[in-house]
Design a protein around this motif. Structure first.
Motif, mmCIF file in Angstrom:
data_model
loop_
_atom_site.group_PDB
_atom_site.id
_atom_site.type_symbol
_atom_site.label_atom_id
_atom_site.label_comp_id
_atom_site.label_asym_id
_atom_site.label_seq_id
_atom_site.Cartn_x
_atom_site.Cartn_y
_atom_site.Cartn_z
ATOM 1 N N TYR A 204 -1.179 7.155 4.385
ATOM 2 C CA TYR A 204 -1.782 6.010 5.072
ATOM 3 C C TYR A 204 -0.807 4.847 5.228
ATOM 4 O O TYR A 204 -0.997 4.002 6.095
ATOM 5 N N LYS A 211 1.262 2.121 13.231
ATOM 6 C CA LYS A 211 0.441 1.212 14.026
ATOM 7 C C LYS A 211 1.220 -0.015 14.443
ATOM 8 O O LYS A 211 0.738 -0.817 15.234
ATOM 9 N N ILE A 299 -12.957 -2.772 -5.428
ATOM 10 C CA ILE A 299 -11.722 -2.541 -4.674
ATOM 11 C C ILE A 299 -11.711 -1.141 -4.076
ATOM 12 O O ILE A 299 -11.281 -0.937 -2.945
ATOM 13 N N PRO A 301 -13.837 1.801 -2.692
ATOM 14 C CA PRO A 301 -15.185 2.187 -2.276
ATOM 15 C C PRO A 301 -15.546 3.621 -2.660
ATOM 16 O O PRO A 301 -16.705 4.003 -2.599
ATOM 17 N N LEU B 117 -5.728 7.859 6.488
ATOM 18 C CA LEU B 117 -6.420 6.573 6.584
ATOM 19 C C LEU B 117 -6.483 5.953 5.196
ATOM 20 O O LEU B 117 -6.640 6.652 4.195
ATOM 21 N N ASN B 118 -6.369 4.632 5.160
ATOM 22 C CA ASN B 118 -6.361 3.937 3.873
ATOM 23 C C ASN B 118 -7.756 3.974 3.244
ATOM 24 O O ASN B 118 -8.715 3.499 3.840
ATOM 25 N N VAL B 120 -9.225 2.311 0.962
ATOM 26 C CA VAL B 120 -9.914 1.109 0.502
ATOM 27 C C VAL B 120 -10.325 0.167 1.638
ATOM 28 O O VAL B 120 -10.895 -0.889 1.372
ATOM 29 N N HIS B 121 -10.036 0.555 2.893
ATOM 30 C CA HIS B 121 -10.475 -0.290 3.997
ATOM 31 C C HIS B 121 -11.419 0.486 4.917
ATOM 32 O O HIS B 121 -11.312 1.697 5.045
ATOM 33 N N SER B 125 -11.994 -2.060 10.058
ATOM 34 C CA SER B 125 -10.898 -2.997 9.801
ATOM 35 C C SER B 125 -9.556 -2.348 10.117
ATOM 36 O O SER B 125 -8.617 -3.008 10.557
ATOM 37 N N GLN B 126 -9.456 -1.023 9.920
ATOM 38 C CA GLN B 126 -8.199 -0.362 10.233
ATOM 39 C C GLN B 126 -7.969 -0.267 11.740
ATOM 40 O O GLN B 126 -6.831 -0.301 12.210
ATOM 41 N N MET B 127 -9.059 -0.154 12.507
ATOM 42 C CA MET B 127 -8.905 -0.106 13.958
ATOM 43 C C MET B 127 -8.589 -1.494 14.514
ATOM 44 O O MET B 127 -7.741 -1.661 15.389
ATOM 45 N N GLU B 129 -7.180 -4.054 13.028
ATOM 46 C CA GLU B 129 -5.847 -4.573 12.725
ATOM 47 C C GLU B 129 -4.796 -3.901 13.611
ATOM 48 O O GLU B 129 -3.784 -4.513 13.943
ATOM 49 N N ALA B 130 -5.046 -2.624 13.994
ATOM 50 C CA ALA B 130 -4.081 -1.946 14.856
ATOM 51 C C ALA B 130 -3.951 -2.680 16.186
ATOM 52 O O ALA B 130 -2.863 -2.846 16.728
ATOM 53 N N TYR B 165 -16.274 3.884 5.190
ATOM 54 C CA TYR B 165 -14.945 4.119 4.633
ATOM 55 C C TYR B 165 -14.506 5.550 4.949
ATOM 56 O O TYR B 165 -15.350 6.418 5.153
ATOM 57 N N MET B 178 -8.277 8.755 14.005
ATOM 58 C CA MET B 178 -6.829 8.571 14.164
ATOM 59 C C MET B 178 -6.454 8.576 15.647
ATOM 60 O O MET B 178 -5.629 7.776 16.102
ATOM 61 N N MET B 181 -7.584 5.407 17.289
ATOM 62 C CA MET B 181 -6.717 4.301 16.899
ATOM 63 C C MET B 181 -5.394 4.372 17.664
ATOM 64 O O MET B 181 -4.867 3.361 18.124
#
Lengths: 306, 591
Positions: A204, A211, A299, A301, B117-118, B120-121, B125-127, B129-130, B165, B178, B181
């Motif tokens: 990631y 990105k 932190i 989820p 994909l991260n 914890v987000h 939010s991941q889309m 921020e891109a 998530y 992905m 995004m």
């Protein structure tokens, strides 16, 4: 969630019960005799026996423990043998100072440790990383009383930036807090480094780079929260180590906290105080761990408390 | 020839290419020594075109894509050559400028949707921020654009997905996220690095179809990096074949498949397992009359999960739900199905690694109620070969010791004889006995799998369970290992339980097979029955989804599946409905 909390609190009580029993047994089998300490060298055998009966120390161990425990659940931690004061009063008077020192120490340790760990991870394999890791090794290995005396000598005696000891102002807090934090910061910088290096290798992070995010954002938003997860659990465990450090540091700097109280009590075999401080510390450790476990799902989820 | 209309490809050739790679060389610097990973690679890519870069592991195809993205590891760099994107040389671009291109003009999707994909987000939010990394749009506008992008990749309830998530989504869904995004900024170039390798075959089909549709509507050029010649044939216009960092050959896909110009390309294409090859190979072995080596009658494997206030489980995973079949001596029994269908759990139950209900017997001994010693004895008759040979071998044990270990554990022969037997096994699987003192990391993937086969053979078992044993191997290596397995079976009359998600491989090796879906068998029969006359809709869907390594099949249409595969997790007491199998003739069973 509520069920989890209830279960954990019940567990915590059981742990504290175990701690109290083990500590009590250890103090009972100790070769030092508290009554001799109270009575003094010149006391007659009769006086010694009277004091022993007065304190109930002539009873079998289990009876003594049962008495202590029934007092404890009613909030009565007993009276100090020598100071003739309630242990709870003694601890209550000194606990705020210790908590303040502990909070400041943890703050120092995390601030120094995590920052250096992140920096080392970013520059991994280069000379900055190697230098930081050698430093952290020194920090972990240095005994706290040596570090404390060294800091006192340089910053208080030679430079005069901070007071030599005592309690009162923010300036009094700096040296003890740093002394307390340095050892842990060595640990945390190493753990944070390896955690961060591991996270920076994850897919990631590559996605985040693909990105077109800035380096800063990738580090702070994508790497850091993931890297800090295993550290949080460590902080909970760490409170135990901290309690040990507090006894040393409070003595070196003349900090009026429970560490110093414990230190004096150990020298005089003042069993109620030793028991009291141990129970307070154990409670702090248990609650610290519980708190760490409660913070983690905020932190991550993926973690659900059940 | 002025009368004929120029073909679309010819028109594209004439236009200025979007991406022009010239003599690209990428090298790794290791302890002062520079070694090339990709050498003198050249190709052009036009808008709207799909170029496949095909090759086996170590061919440098992924390094090429990372070089184009400017995402090379710190000790790897472009040492010579150019990669001009609209006239801008990407490798010589300073990092801040390259960063601005990444995600906006050049986007990339990766092989592993599960980890890309991260965790914890949220998806949202991941889309968001891109998009905000490249354009000064408001959070709300980016959110709306994100929802639209998710809708374009046909994700249901996109508003809700934005708040979820990554771990709450399946692998196929994550890969679609992905893609959404990557395409949100309308990139001119999309690099897809093995985008479907980690996905099930039906999901792979959907994701690739989706990519093609999106590409058609946007004129995005795609570099499709893959090891799968079937995917190349069906989805690429042109292909570059790479081997060991060098380009072997390039050209239009149709030409390349029809008349490969190089030996390597020919060998690569020949090694690809194709549906129908197995049937062509000849009749399956005649059914043996001896007692079966393994027999399952109504086998079930359940796992209880969750806990209520009293600590009792609330849900149950019905991993295997009433499976019955025999494995006969000397035959290869195939077990196919997609991830999560319970095929690996079934294999574990067969060797007693997970508790089961119902009846399972191996070599005449029922597994239920066996003592620890009895379970150990079962291992003499059943051995397993796993998917990842590197993970299956102890990195600190020499491979010779690894192969000899079963002999030691079961006290088969005196210590002196053990080494000799291990050496014999090494020879048997095509390795040299003098390699026995080496460690696993000194071998290639294919050699490691041979070592695992040798270890499985050590006790001369009656049944070897091959759980995706060739799935992680390159096609040419895969063909060799399959040939070895076949040869061993002929010589030693063992049975195989061959578990795989790859229909073509199973068609090539299995005498009989069963198709599993959600813990149950939906179709079972001989290879010819199931592949020649598939009856159950799920079997058909699986077969249709397999990419065919033949460009002539391009443009076939596929029925889209209706949503996600249902979950095998059910509330306690709510057992799934059993699908009874009925015989439609000559032992061909269909649910």
């Amino acid at each position: 969630m509520l069920g989890y909390l209830v279960r954990r609190l019940v567990q915590s009580v059981l742990i504290l019960l175990g701690v109290s029993f083990i500590t009590f047994v250890l103090l009972y089998v100790l070769p030092a005799d508290p009554v001799r300490q109270i009575a003094g060298r010149s006391a007659t055998a009769q006086t010694v026996e009277n004091i022993r009966q007065q304190l109930g120390l002539d009873q079998p161990m289990l009876v003594q423990y049962w008495r202590y425990l029934s007092g404890l659940v009613q909030g009565d931690m007993g009276r100090s043998y020598l100071q003739k004061t309630e242990v709870s009063t003694l601890i209550a008077a000194r606990l705020p100072a210790s908590l303040l020192l502990m909070a400041a120490g943890i703050f120092c340790e995390l601030l120094i440790g995590l920052t250096l760990g992140v920096i080392a991870a970013i520059f991994r394999g280069r000379s900055l990383d190697q230098g930081l890791m050698v430093t952290s090794f020194v920090a972990v290995s240095a005994p706290q009383f040596v570090v404390g005396l060294l800091l006192l000598y340089v910053f208080a005696v030679q430079l005069g930036w901070f007071p030599i000891g005592g309690y009162g102002t923010a300036a009094h807090l700096v040296l003890p807090a740093v002394t307390l934090g340095i050892m842990g910061s060595g640990w945390y910088s190493r753990m944070m480094r390896s955690s961060m290096v591991d996270v920076l290798r994850q897919d990631y992070i590559r996605t985040a780079r693909a990105k077109g995010l800035t380096r800063r954002r990738i580090l702070l938003r994508h790497a850091l929260p993931n890297a800090i997860l295993p550290i949080i659990a460590m902080i909970g465990i760490d409170i135990g180590i901290f309690m040990g450090g507090i006894v040393v540091v409070e003595s070196v700097f003349g900090w009026p906290g429970i560490g110093q109280l414990a230190w004096q009590a150990i020298q005089r075999v003042d069993i109620p105080i030793i028991m009291g401080v141990t129970m307070v510390s154990a409670t702090a450790i248990v609650l610290g761990n519980l708190l760490a476990d409660l913070v983690t799902p905020l932190i991550d989820p993926r973690i659900k408390l059940r | 020839m002025s009368g004929a209309l120029p073909s679309v490809t010819a028109l594209r050739e004439a236009a200025r290419p979007l991406l022009s790679v010239r003599d690209l060389t990428v090298s790794v610097r290791d302890r002062g020594v520079t070694r090339p990973l990709v050498e003198n690679l050249s190709f052009d890519l036009h808008p709207g075109e799909t170029l496949a870069i095909a090759g086996e592991s170590g061919s440098g195809k992924s390094i090429t894509s990372l070089a184009l993205m400017g995402l090379l590891p710190h000790n790897v760099s472009v040492t010579s050559g150019q990669a001009l994107l609209d006239g801008v040389d990407l490798p010589s671009l300073p990092e801040p400028d390259m960063r601005r291109l990444r995600g906006s003009k050049v986007a990339m999707i990766f092989q592993e949707p599960m980890t890309s994909l991260n965790p914890v987000h949220t998806i949202g939010s991941q889309m968001i921020e891109a998009m905000r990394a490249h354009e000064p749009v408001s959070r709300g506008a980016a959110r709306a654009a994100g929802i639209a992008a998710l809708r374009r990749v046909r994700i249901s309830e996109p508003e809700q997905r934005m708040r979820q998530y990554p771990h709450e989504l399946s692998g196929g869904m994550r890969q679609r996220v992905m893609i959404a995004m990557a395409l949100a900024m309308n990139p001119a170039l999309l690099i897809a690095d093995e985008p479907t390798t980690a996905l099930d075959v039906t999901v792979q089909r959907e994701v690739l179809e989706l990519l093609r549709e999106l590409q058609d509507s946007t004129e995005t050029a795609v570099i499709l990096i893959t090891h799968d010649m079937g995917v190349v044939a069906e989805y690429a216009d042109r292909a570059v074949v790479m081997k060991a960092g060098r380009m072997v050959e390039s050209g239009a896909v149709a030409d390349l498949f029809a008349s490969p110009g190089q030996d390597y390309t020919r060998a690569l294409l020949a090694a690809v397992p194709r549906l129908g090859d197995g049937a062509a190979r000849g009749k399956p072995r005649p059914p043996a009359t001896r007692a079966p080596v393994a027999r399952l009658v109504d086998a079930q494997v359940h796992f209880d999960i969750g806990a209520n206030v009293f600590g009792r489980p609330t849900h149950r995973v019905h991993a295997v739900e009433g499976v019955s079949f025999d494995i006969r001596p000397g035959e290869t029994f195939g077990l196919v199905g997609e991830s999560g269908c319970g095929k690996s759990t079934l294999a574990k139950a067969l060797v007693g690694l997970v508790p089961h209900r119902g009846h399972i017997e191996v070599a005449g001994h029922a597994l239920a109620g066996l003592t620890t010693q009895g379970k150990r004895d079962i291992c003499r008759d059943v051995q397993m070969v796993f998917q990842d040979p590197m993970a299956a071998l102890d990195p600190r044990m020499t491979v010779g010791d690894a192969v000899a270990e079963p002999l030691l554990i079961h006290q088969v022969c005196p210590a002196l004889e053990r080494q000799a037997r291990a050496a014999e096994l090494f020879r048997r699987v095509g390795l040299m006995p003098d390699q026995m003192t080496r460690y696993p990391h000194e071998f290639s993937g294919g050699q490691r799998q041979r070592i695992c086969v040798a270890r499985a053979l050590a006790l001369q078992p009656k049944l070897i369970i091959c759980d995706e044993s060739v799935s992680a191997l390159d096609v040419s290596v895969q063909a060799q290992v399959l040939a070895l397995l076949d040869e061993l079976q002929r010589d030693m009359t063992m049975s195989y339980l061959f578990i795989s998600h790859d229909m073509a491989v199973v068609e090539n090796v299995a005498d009989r097979l069963a198709v599993m879906y959600l813990g149950q068998i939906v179709e079972m029969g001989t290879r010819d029955q199931v592949f020649g006359n598939p009856q159950h809709p799920y079997t058909r869907r699986l077969l249709e989804a397999v990419p065919v390594p033949d460009p002539a099949g391009k443009g076939r249409t596929y029925a889209r599946s209706k949503g996600e595969v249902p979950s095998p997790i059910r509330a306690i007491g709510d057992a799934p409905q059993r699908m009874p199998l009925r015989d439609i003739g000559h032992g061909h069973l269909v649910a």
